[in-house]
Design an enzyme around this catalytic site. Structure first.
Site, short mmCIF file in Angstrom:
data_model
loop_
_atom_site.label_atom_id
_atom_site.label_comp_id
_atom_site.label_asym_id
_atom_site.label_seq_id
_atom_site.Cartn_x
_atom_site.Cartn_y
_atom_site.Cartn_z
N SER A 6 0.78 -1.18 0.10
CA SER A 6 0.03 -0.10 0.00
C SER A 6 1.02 1.25 0.05
O SER A 6 1.56 1.57 0.77
CB SER A 6 -0.81 0.19 1.21
OG SER A 6 -1.52 1.21 1.24
N HIS A 29 -1.08 -1.24 -4.14
CA HIS A 29 -2.46 -1.06 -3.56
C HIS A 29 -2.57 0.44 -3.46
O HIS A 29 -1.74 1.11 -2.76
CB HIS A 29 -2.32 -1.90 -2.25
CG HIS A 29 -3.64 -1.54 -1.49
ND1 HIS A 29 -4.81 -2.63 -1.72
CD2 HIS A 29 -4.28 -0.90 -0.42
CE1 HIS A 29 -5.85 -2.22 -0.95
NE2 HIS A 29 -5.53 -1.19 -0.19
N ASP A 31 -4.84 3.20 -1.93
CA ASP A 31 -6.05 3.50 -1.15
C ASP A 31 -6.70 5.02 -1.34
O ASP A 31 -6.18 5.76 -1.21
CB ASP A 31 -5.55 3.57 0.54
CG ASP A 31 -5.11 2.22 0.79
OD1 ASP A 31 -6.07 1.11 0.78
OD2 ASP A 31 -3.98 1.92 1.43
N MET A 33 -9.68 7.48 -0.30
CA MET A 33 -10.35 7.65 0.68
C MET A 33 -11.10 9.32 0.37
O MET A 33 -10.23 10.06 -0.14
CB MET A 33 -9.58 7.87 1.93
CG MET A 33 -8.67 6.78 2.22
SD MET A 33 -7.97 6.56 3.76
CE MET A 33 -7.11 5.10 3.79
N HIS A 62 -8.32 0.29 -3.89
CA HIS A 62 -9.23 0.26 -2.90
C HIS A 62 -9.94 1.48 -2.43
O HIS A 62 -9.43 2.38 -1.83
CB HIS A 62 -8.13 -0.25 -1.59
CG HIS A 62 -9.14 -0.67 -0.22
ND1 HIS A 62 -8.44 -0.63 0.63
CD2 HIS A 62 -10.47 -0.67 -0.26
CE1 HIS A 62 -9.69 -0.60 1.86
NE2 HIS A 62 -10.62 -0.79 1.13
N MET A 64 -12.46 3.60 -0.68
CA MET A 64 -12.91 3.90 0.71
C MET A 64 -13.88 5.27 0.49
O MET A 64 -13.40 6.30 1.04
CB MET A 64 -12.14 3.99 1.61
CG MET A 64 -11.58 2.48 1.99
SD MET A 64 -9.98 2.62 2.95
CE MET A 64 -8.69 2.75 1.61
N MET A 133 -11.26 -6.77 5.42
CA MET A 133 -10.47 -5.62 6.11
C MET A 133 -10.12 -6.13 7.40
O MET A 133 -10.93 -6.80 8.41
CB MET A 133 -11.30 -4.35 6.40
CG MET A 133 -11.53 -3.65 5.02
SD MET A 133 -9.92 -3.24 4.22
CE MET A 133 -9.11 -2.15 5.41
N ASP A 171 -6.37 -6.69 4.28
CA ASP A 171 -5.52 -5.43 4.33
C ASP A 171 -5.73 -4.81 5.70
O ASP A 171 -6.93 -4.63 6.41
CB ASP A 171 -6.48 -4.58 3.51
CG ASP A 171 -5.87 -3.13 3.26
OD1 ASP A 171 -5.04 -2.95 3.74
OD2 ASP A 171 -6.60 -2.39 2.59
N GLY A 172 -4.55 -4.43 6.16
CA GLY A 172 -4.78 -3.90 7.36
C GLY A 172 -3.86 -4.70 8.66
O GLY A 172 -4.30 -5.71 8.98
C1 DX5 Z 1 -6.35 1.30 5.73
C2 DX5 Z 1 -5.95 0.93 4.19
C3 DX5 Z 1 -4.68 0.14 4.11
C4 DX5 Z 1 -3.59 0.75 4.72
C5 DX5 Z 1 -2.84 -0.65 5.39
O1 DX5 Z 1 -7.71 1.82 5.55
O2 DX5 Z 1 -7.10 0.36 3.55
O3 DX5 Z 1 -4.39 -0.15 2.81
O4 DX5 Z 1 -2.69 1.10 3.91
O5 DX5 Z 1 -1.70 -0.10 6.10
P1 DX5 Z 1 -0.91 -0.99 7.01
O6 DX5 Z 1 -0.16 -2.16 6.39
O7 DX5 Z 1 0.14 -0.27 7.77
O8 DX5 Z 1 -1.80 -1.60 8.20
ZN ZN Z 2 -6.43 -0.84 1.43
#
Ligand code: DX5
Ligand code: ZN
Length: 221
Positions: A6, A29, A31, A33, A62, A64, A133, A171-172
């Protein structure tokens, strides 16, 4: 076993260089948001479109964001090879998944930690991947939620019962300490932000994670 680092944990002032660090990964990846579906705000279509042009690996978007039905297909058009939207943000997930596929990308649904899988099991006919998640979406660097492991196994068993090739992404909080249990539970695509970009040698971190995942297969100790 695939690794999708990510870029949320990367240096946003140098994304081309940061993507080059993970050229040996399977995906990048991204993200997305919107500050509404999650309390954080990152990047959107114009940035992703440019990243798709310069990335050495395909983009795993991804989303969000609210109103996934409206926006998700545009991310496929912009160049993402896989587009994941949250079921909590979609009113017509079947149409949305079909539109993503029609635009040439893999379609995927994501479930927040508090969202059960059963009501969405029928969507397996429409998607290429399910993202479970393992933190509350919104921020990198959070602790892995062990209580999501049974959901991973539940999705894996539903996929096996149905037949066909559907990937299960987690993920997470994925790290050297947690990736094995996710693989054992049934995941096969692993997002890692801080565990890759926080490492001095990102390529080596990707390789180590892939090896650790490969040592654990669903149903085996
Ligand atoms: C959180 C994201 C993840 C995040 C993961 O909302 O969707 O993709 O970047 O980060 P780490 O691996 O540090 O938990
Ligand atoms: Zn993510």
């Amino acid at each position: 076993m695939q690794i999708s680092p990510s870029i949320l944990a990367a240096d946003f002032a140098n994304l081309e260089r940061e993507l080059a660090r993970i050229a040996e990964a399977d995906w990048a990846h991204i993200d997305v948001m919107d500050g509404h579906f999650v309390p954080n705000l990152t990047l959107g279509l114009p940035v992703l479109e440019r990243l798709a042009q310069i990335s050495p690996v395909p983009l795993d978007a991804h989303l969000m964001i609210e109103d996934a039905d409206r926006w998700a297909p545009d991310y496929a058009e912009a160049g993402a090879s896989s587009v994941t939207f949250h079921v909590e943000a979609a009113t017509d997930p079947v149409a949305t998944a079909r539109a993503i596929r029609a635009a040439g990308a893999r379609a995927s649904i994501a479930l927040k930690p508090g969202t059960p899988f059963e009501p969405y099991a029928d969507l397996l006919d429409e998607v290429d991947m399910v993202l479970v998640m393992t933190v509350e979406p919104g921020f990198g660097g959070q602790s892995f939620m062990t209580d999501q492991l049974p959901k991973i196994t539940q999705v894996r068993e539903a996929v096996a019962a149905r037949g066909g090739q559907i990937w299960i992404q987690v993920d997470g909080g994925i790290s050297q300490d947690t990736i094995g249990q996710c693989a054992q539970a049934g995941a096969d695509v692993f997002v890692a932000g801080s565990a890759v970009y926080g490492a001095q040698d990102a390529a080596a971190a990707v390789q180590t994670l892939r090896e650790l995942a490969g040592r654990h297969t669903h149903g085996q100790e």
